[in-house]
Design a protein around this motif. Structure first.
Motif, PDB file in Angstrom:
ATOM      1  N   LEU A 113      -5.400  -5.139  -2.172  1.00  0.00           N
ATOM      2  CA  LEU A 113      -4.976  -4.195  -1.011  1.00  0.00           C
ATOM      3  C   LEU A 113      -6.176  -3.432  -0.358  1.00  0.00           C
ATOM      4  CD1 LEU A 113      -1.637  -2.686  -2.439  1.00  0.00           C
ATOM      5  CD2 LEU A 113      -2.141  -4.591  -0.487  1.00  0.00           C
ATOM      6  N   VAL A 114      -7.286  -3.457  -1.462  1.00  0.00           N
ATOM      7  CA  VAL A 114      -8.596  -2.969  -0.848  1.00  0.00           C
ATOM      8  C   VAL A 114      -9.635  -3.536  -1.706  1.00  0.00           C
ATOM      9  CG1 VAL A 114      -8.519  -1.189  -2.684  1.00  0.00           C
ATOM     10  CG2 VAL A 114      -9.767  -0.638  -0.539  1.00  0.00           C
ATOM     11  N   ARG A 115     -10.904  -3.831  -0.983  1.00  0.00           N
ATOM     12  CA  ARG A 115     -12.001  -4.358  -1.649  1.00  0.00           C
ATOM     13  C   ARG A 115     -12.848  -3.440  -2.068  1.00  0.00           C
ATOM     14  NH1 ARG A 115     -15.240  -7.728   2.397  1.00  0.00           N
ATOM     15  NH2 ARG A 115     -15.837  -5.401   2.977  1.00  0.00           N
ATOM     16  N   TRP A 116     -13.585  -3.794  -3.339  1.00  0.00           N
ATOM     17  CA  TRP A 116     -14.483  -2.848  -4.125  1.00  0.00           C
ATOM     18  C   TRP A 116     -15.609  -2.525  -3.194  1.00  0.00           C
ATOM     19  CZ3 TRP A 116     -14.887   0.493  -7.438  1.00  0.00           C
ATOM     20  CH2 TRP A 116     -16.197   1.065  -7.735  1.00  0.00           C
ATOM     21  N   LEU A 117     -16.117  -3.339  -2.321  1.00  0.00           N
ATOM     22  CA  LEU A 117     -17.305  -3.166  -1.335  1.00  0.00           C
ATOM     23  C   LEU A 117     -16.936  -1.922  -0.633  1.00  0.00           C
ATOM     24  CD1 LEU A 117     -18.402  -6.527  -0.358  1.00  0.00           C
ATOM     25  CD2 LEU A 117     -19.489  -4.956  -1.931  1.00  0.00           C
ATOM     26  N   THR A 153       0.688  -1.071   0.094  1.00  0.00           N
ATOM     27  CA  THR A 153       0.300   0.081  -0.010  1.00  0.00           C
ATOM     28  C   THR A 153       0.823   1.179  -0.056  1.00  0.00           C
ATOM     29  OG1 THR A 153      -1.623  -1.089   1.180  1.00  0.00           O
ATOM     30  CG2 THR A 153      -1.987   1.241   1.416  1.00  0.00           C
ATOM     31  N   LEU A 154       1.777   1.272   0.689  1.00  0.00           N
ATOM     32  CA  LEU A 154       2.748   2.229   1.009  1.00  0.00           C
ATOM     33  C   LEU A 154       3.533   2.641  -0.544  1.00  0.00           C
ATOM     34  CD1 LEU A 154       3.807   4.405   2.929  1.00  0.00           C
ATOM     35  CD2 LEU A 154       5.516   2.979   3.492  1.00  0.00           C
ATOM     36  N   LEU A 155       3.788   1.449  -1.025  1.00  0.00           N
ATOM     37  CA  LEU A 155       4.525   1.740  -2.526  1.00  0.00           C
ATOM     38  C   LEU A 155       3.497   2.283  -3.588  1.00  0.00           C
ATOM     39  CD1 LEU A 155       7.217   1.123  -4.072  1.00  0.00           C
ATOM     40  CD2 LEU A 155       6.234  -1.408  -4.528  1.00  0.00           C
TER      41      LEU A 155
END
Length: 194
Positions: free
Chosen positions: A174-178, A138-140
């Motif tokens: 890294l993140v969900r669409w929901l 996520t940081l990258l």
């Protein structure tokens, strides 16, 4: 720096949980709680607003003004993300000491003991453990998105760079669409892309 590149609302959203934890842990009386709350919450609000002027992505109003200057033929020297930052970052840096002095004068809480709050926040960090691969990824992606603002946003636009960052985070899981669909005001993102 986070508020300047991700937006003032994002910076405030990231700082609020820490402020609330500090208020709960350090405040012991009604007057102290009120003064400490005012100090921390006003500090977050004003700091985020001031930091937001440093870059075109710091606030929607910046992006709109940035595009106006770029495409209006006004002869403005602000033609890319780096130029805006070069001109506006010093303004932000000049305002911060004045803000600090004003908040310290008006809202200074006396008698607050932050030792318990520091211990509680430190314990939370220990419980979370070291950064995971997902955290580093996520940081990258965030660093690449910010670099994209400086390097390719003058060709693609701020919104496309932001959407590439979002798409990368979705693609890497890294993140969900929901979560994005429920918590992101896509109208703001699309305004950047316009």
């Amino acid at each position: 720096f986070t508020t300047a590149t991700l937006g003032e609302h994002a910076g405030a959203a990231m700082l609020m949980p820490a402020a609330i934890a500090l208020i709960r842990a350090a405040a012991t009386g009604a007057d102290l709680t009120r003064r400490l709350s005012a100090t921390l919450l006003m500090s977050i609000a004003f700091s985020c607003a001031i930091a937001a002027i440093a870059t075109p992505s710091g606030a929607v109003r910046n992006a709109m003004l940035f595009d106006y200057w770029r495409y209006s033929g006004s002869g403005s020297a602000v033609t890319n993300y780096a130029t805006w930052t070069l001109y506006c970052m010093p303004i932000e840096l000049i305002q911060k000491p004045a803000l600090n002095q004003e908040l310290h004068t008006r809202y200074r809480p006396t008698g607050a003991d932050f030792s318990e709050a520091r211990r509680a926040l430190g314990q939370q960090l220990i419980e979370q453990g070291p950064m995971s691969r997902g955290d580093w990824a996520t940081l990258l992606v965030l660093a690449a998105t910010i670099a994209g603002y400086f390097v390719i946003s003058d060709v693609l636009g701020l919104g496309i760079v932001a959407l590439l960052g979002v798409a990368t985070m979705l693609g890497l899981g890294l993140v969900r669409w929901l979560d994005l669909n429920a918590g992101v005001n896509w109208g703001v993102v699309l305004l950047y892309a316009a």
